[in-house]
Design a protein around this motif. Structure first.
Motif, PDB file in Angstrom:
ATOM      1  N   LYS A 181       7.811  -1.160 -48.537  1.00  0.00           N
ATOM      2  CA  LYS A 181       7.830  -1.902 -48.343  1.00  0.00           C
ATOM      3  C   LYS A 181       7.326  -1.630 -49.863  1.00  0.00           C
ATOM      4  O   LYS A 181       6.804  -3.079 -50.740  1.00  0.00           O
ATOM      5  CB  LYS A 181       5.836  -2.449 -47.913  1.00  0.00           C
ATOM      6  CG  LYS A 181       5.943  -2.464 -46.432  1.00  0.00           C
ATOM      7  CD  LYS A 181       4.693  -2.679 -46.150  1.00  0.00           C
ATOM      8  CE  LYS A 181       4.553  -2.661 -44.901  1.00  0.00           C
ATOM      9  NZ  LYS A 181       3.362  -3.340 -43.966  1.00  0.00           N
ATOM     10  N   GLY A 182       7.026  -0.506 -50.354  1.00  0.00           N
ATOM     11  CA  GLY A 182       7.005  -0.458 -51.807  1.00  0.00           C
ATOM     12  C   GLY A 182       5.553  -0.099 -52.490  1.00  0.00           C
ATOM     13  O   GLY A 182       5.192  -0.790 -53.807  1.00  0.00           O
ATOM     14  N   ASP A 183       4.844  -0.260 -51.691  1.00  0.00           N
ATOM     15  CA  ASP A 183       3.312  -0.599 -51.644  1.00  0.00           C
ATOM     16  C   ASP A 183       2.890   1.380 -52.417  1.00  0.00           C
ATOM     17  O   ASP A 183       1.790   1.473 -52.639  1.00  0.00           O
ATOM     18  CB  ASP A 183       2.380  -1.622 -50.685  1.00  0.00           C
ATOM     19  CG  ASP A 183       2.559  -0.127 -49.750  1.00  0.00           C
ATOM     20  OD1 ASP A 183       3.521   0.458 -49.402  1.00  0.00           O
ATOM     21  OD2 ASP A 183       1.952  -0.913 -48.510  1.00  0.00           O
ATOM     22  N   ALA A 184       3.399   2.175 -52.372  1.00  0.00           N
ATOM     23  CA  ALA A 184       3.308   3.384 -52.990  1.00  0.00           C
ATOM     24  C   ALA A 184       1.813   3.731 -51.646  1.00  0.00           C
ATOM     25  O   ALA A 184       1.365   4.381 -52.867  1.00  0.00           O
ATOM     26  CB  ALA A 184       2.514   3.359 -54.124  1.00  0.00           C
ATOM     27  N   ALA A 185       1.673   2.969 -50.138  1.00  0.00           N
ATOM     28  CA  ALA A 185       0.879   3.582 -49.591  1.00  0.00           C
ATOM     29  C   ALA A 185       0.763   5.173 -49.145  1.00  0.00           C
ATOM     30  O   ALA A 185      -0.144   5.705 -48.693  1.00  0.00           O
ATOM     31  CB  ALA A 185       0.923   3.041 -48.138  1.00  0.00           C
ATOM     32  N   SER A 186       2.276   5.299 -49.680  1.00  0.00           N
ATOM     33  CA  SER A 186       2.674   7.481 -49.149  1.00  0.00           C
ATOM     34  C   SER A 186       3.607   7.774 -50.346  1.00  0.00           C
ATOM     35  O   SER A 186       3.865   6.922 -51.541  1.00  0.00           O
ATOM     36  CB  SER A 186       2.994   7.435 -47.860  1.00  0.00           C
ATOM     37  OG  SER A 186       4.292   6.832 -47.828  1.00  0.00           O
ATOM     38  N   ALA A 187       3.551   9.027 -50.377  1.00  0.00           N
ATOM     39  CA  ALA A 187       4.304  10.103 -51.704  1.00  0.00           C
ATOM     40  C   ALA A 187       4.650  11.173 -50.695  1.00  0.00           C
ATOM     41  O   ALA A 187       3.528  11.815 -50.954  1.00  0.00           O
ATOM     42  CB  ALA A 187       3.416   9.883 -52.809  1.00  0.00           C
ATOM     43  N   ARG A 188       5.579  12.142 -51.224  1.00  0.00           N
ATOM     44  CA  ARG A 188       6.763  12.947 -51.424  1.00  0.00           C
ATOM     45  C   ARG A 188       5.856  13.951 -52.166  1.00  0.00           C
ATOM     46  O   ARG A 188       5.576  13.198 -53.656  1.00  0.00           O
ATOM     47  CB  ARG A 188       7.475  13.343 -50.802  1.00  0.00           C
ATOM     48  CG  ARG A 188       7.936  11.990 -49.639  1.00  0.00           C
ATOM     49  CD  ARG A 188       9.570  12.028 -49.377  1.00  0.00           C
ATOM     50  NE  ARG A 188       9.797  11.081 -47.753  1.00  0.00           N
ATOM     51  CZ  ARG A 188      11.077  11.368 -47.360  1.00  0.00           C
ATOM     52  NH1 ARG A 188      12.247  11.950 -48.216  1.00  0.00           N
ATOM     53  NH2 ARG A 188      11.031  10.522 -46.537  1.00  0.00           N
ATOM     54  N   ALA A 189       5.839  15.034 -52.315  1.00  0.00           N
ATOM     55  CA  ALA A 189       5.692  15.627 -53.314  1.00  0.00           C
ATOM     56  C   ALA A 189       6.204  15.914 -53.892  1.00  0.00           C
ATOM     57  O   ALA A 189       5.528  16.927 -55.304  1.00  0.00           O
ATOM     58  CB  ALA A 189       4.562  16.877 -52.432  1.00  0.00           C
ATOM     59  N   GLY A 190       7.441  16.505 -54.024  1.00  0.00           N
ATOM     60  CA  GLY A 190       8.617  16.689 -54.888  1.00  0.00           C
ATOM     61  C   GLY A 190       8.250  16.283 -57.003  1.00  0.00           C
ATOM     62  O   GLY A 190       8.437  16.943 -57.410  1.00  0.00           O
ATOM     63  N   ILE A 191       7.978  15.491 -56.882  1.00  0.00           N
ATOM     64  CA  ILE A 191       7.866  14.535 -58.196  1.00  0.00           C
ATOM     65  C   ILE A 191       6.596  15.622 -58.326  1.00  0.00           C
ATOM     66  O   ILE A 191       6.243  15.840 -59.503  1.00  0.00           O
ATOM     67  CB  ILE A 191       7.262  13.154 -57.896  1.00  0.00           C
ATOM     68  CG1 ILE A 191       7.541  12.477 -59.723  1.00  0.00           C
ATOM     69  CG2 ILE A 191       6.374  13.091 -57.525  1.00  0.00           C
ATOM     70  CD1 ILE A 191       7.166  11.026 -60.064  1.00  0.00           C
ATOM     71  N   ALA A 192       5.274  15.751 -57.599  1.00  0.00           N
ATOM     72  CA  ALA A 192       4.042  16.506 -58.634  1.00  0.00           C
ATOM     73  C   ALA A 192       4.951  18.225 -59.126  1.00  0.00           C
ATOM     74  O   ALA A 192       4.382  18.607 -59.554  1.00  0.00           O
ATOM     75  CB  ALA A 192       3.393  16.481 -56.993  1.00  0.00           C
ATOM     76  N   TRP A 193       5.486  18.373 -57.331  1.00  0.00           N
ATOM     77  CA  TRP A 193       6.280  19.424 -58.487  1.00  0.00           C
ATOM     78  C   TRP A 193       6.348  19.902 -59.428  1.00  0.00           C
ATOM     79  O   TRP A 193       6.725  20.781 -60.280  1.00  0.00           O
ATOM     80  CB  TRP A 193       6.837  20.100 -56.750  1.00  0.00           C
ATOM     81  CG  TRP A 193       7.672  21.847 -57.552  1.00  0.00           C
ATOM     82  CD1 TRP A 193       7.244  22.689 -56.508  1.00  0.00           C
ATOM     83  CD2 TRP A 193       8.261  21.670 -57.796  1.00  0.00           C
ATOM     84  NE1 TRP A 193       7.689  24.411 -56.683  1.00  0.00           N
ATOM     85  CE2 TRP A 193       8.771  23.625 -58.137  1.00  0.00           C
ATOM     86  CE3 TRP A 193       9.772  21.527 -58.171  1.00  0.00           C
ATOM     87  CZ2 TRP A 193       9.892  24.516 -58.402  1.00  0.00           C
ATOM     88  CZ3 TRP A 193      10.893  21.718 -58.789  1.00  0.00           C
ATOM     89  CH2 TRP A 193      10.400  23.517 -58.515  1.00  0.00           C
ATOM     90  N   LEU A 194       7.569  19.061 -59.831  1.00  0.00           N
ATOM     91  CA  LEU A 194       8.154  18.449 -60.586  1.00  0.00           C
ATOM     92  C   LEU A 194       7.278  18.673 -62.006  1.00  0.00           C
ATOM     93  O   LEU A 194       7.690  19.450 -63.135  1.00  0.00           O
ATOM     94  CB  LEU A 194       9.675  17.211 -60.587  1.00  0.00           C
ATOM     95  CG  LEU A 194      10.192  17.843 -59.746  1.00  0.00           C
ATOM     96  CD1 LEU A 194      11.329  16.535 -60.334  1.00  0.00           C
ATOM     97  CD2 LEU A 194      11.936  18.608 -60.898  1.00  0.00           C
TER      98      LEU A 194
END
Length: 228
Positions: A123-136
């Motif tokens: 859907k592309g609504d960013a209702a969830s996000a994986r933590a890889g980008i936060a780690w980076l």
């Protein structure tokens, strides 16, 4: 042990021209607030994800040459050869660890890495996000620029659908987020807090960009519906 060299630094220099041709000639892409992308130093893009062309379009309109994290399934045959030569980063079936390590190398040499935190096209609504980008962001000391990508998939179209010629698309960049682990905060708490900050900023940007452009997100999620 040898030091990782990371993906090709030259690849994004020519690959962005292919992306720019797709964005400007094949499709009609409106770009907003590109000036918000820092002109130097490491940068992370956090983009929402609905369709197969999101990566090439973002690569083409980015103010700086970029390395995108791409599912390993795309790295096959001639397409895979082009993606590797273009310096794009495959996300292998190891939990993404090798991709994160390659992306970290890019950030440490002051490069730009694009990530789709939702993980899958939907859907592309960013209702969830994986933590890889936060780690980076925390380990690469890189500001995170949220990016709204709109129009690449409409309701009823498959996640692999390629839009028709000159379809109107829009990409809007948001204010950079600077995320740090505060003194006394556990690594897990810092990671979770940073990840939620990224998700919320992205979701809010997507909502604003959709309202401004009139390009609505698809209401279906073919990946999820196929799995049920």
């Amino acid at each position: 042990m040898s030091t990782p060299t990371g993906p090709s630094q030259r690849g994004p220099l020519w690959a962005r021209w292919i992306g720019r041709f797709l964005a400007r000639v094949v499709w009609n892409t409106e770009v907003t607030a590109g000036h918000l992308v820092p002109a130097d130093g490491p940068v992370l893009f956090a983009a929402n994800h609905t369709g197969i062309i999101d990566g090439p379009i973002l690569l083409g309109v980015s103010p700086r040459p970029s390395h995108m994290l791409v599912k390993s399934e795309m790295f096959w045959g001639p397409i895979g050869t082009v993606l590797r030569a273009a310096g794009q980063i495959p996300v292998e079936h190891d939990g993404g660890r090798s991709a994160l390590n390659s992306a970290l190398v890019v950030l440490k040499r002051d490069g730009v890495v694009g990530v789709f935190p939702e993980g899958n096209r939907g859907k592309g609504d960013a209702a969830s996000a994986r933590a890889g980008i936060a780690w980076l962001a925390l380990n690469g000391h890189a500001p995170v620029v949220p990016v709204a990508v709109l129009g690449t998939r409409r309701t009823g179209e498959s996640v692999g659908h390629v839009p028709g010629l000159r379809r109107r698309l829009a990409i809007e960049f948001g204010e950079p987020l600077v995320l740090e682990r505060r003194a006394g905060m556990s690594g897990r708490a810092a990671l979770e807090g940073a990840n939620e900050s990224i998700r919320v900023a992205l979701a809010e940007l997507v909502d604003r960009a959709s309202a401004r452009t009139g390009l609505v997100l698809p209401t279906d999620d073919p990946n999820r519906e196929r799995a049920l």
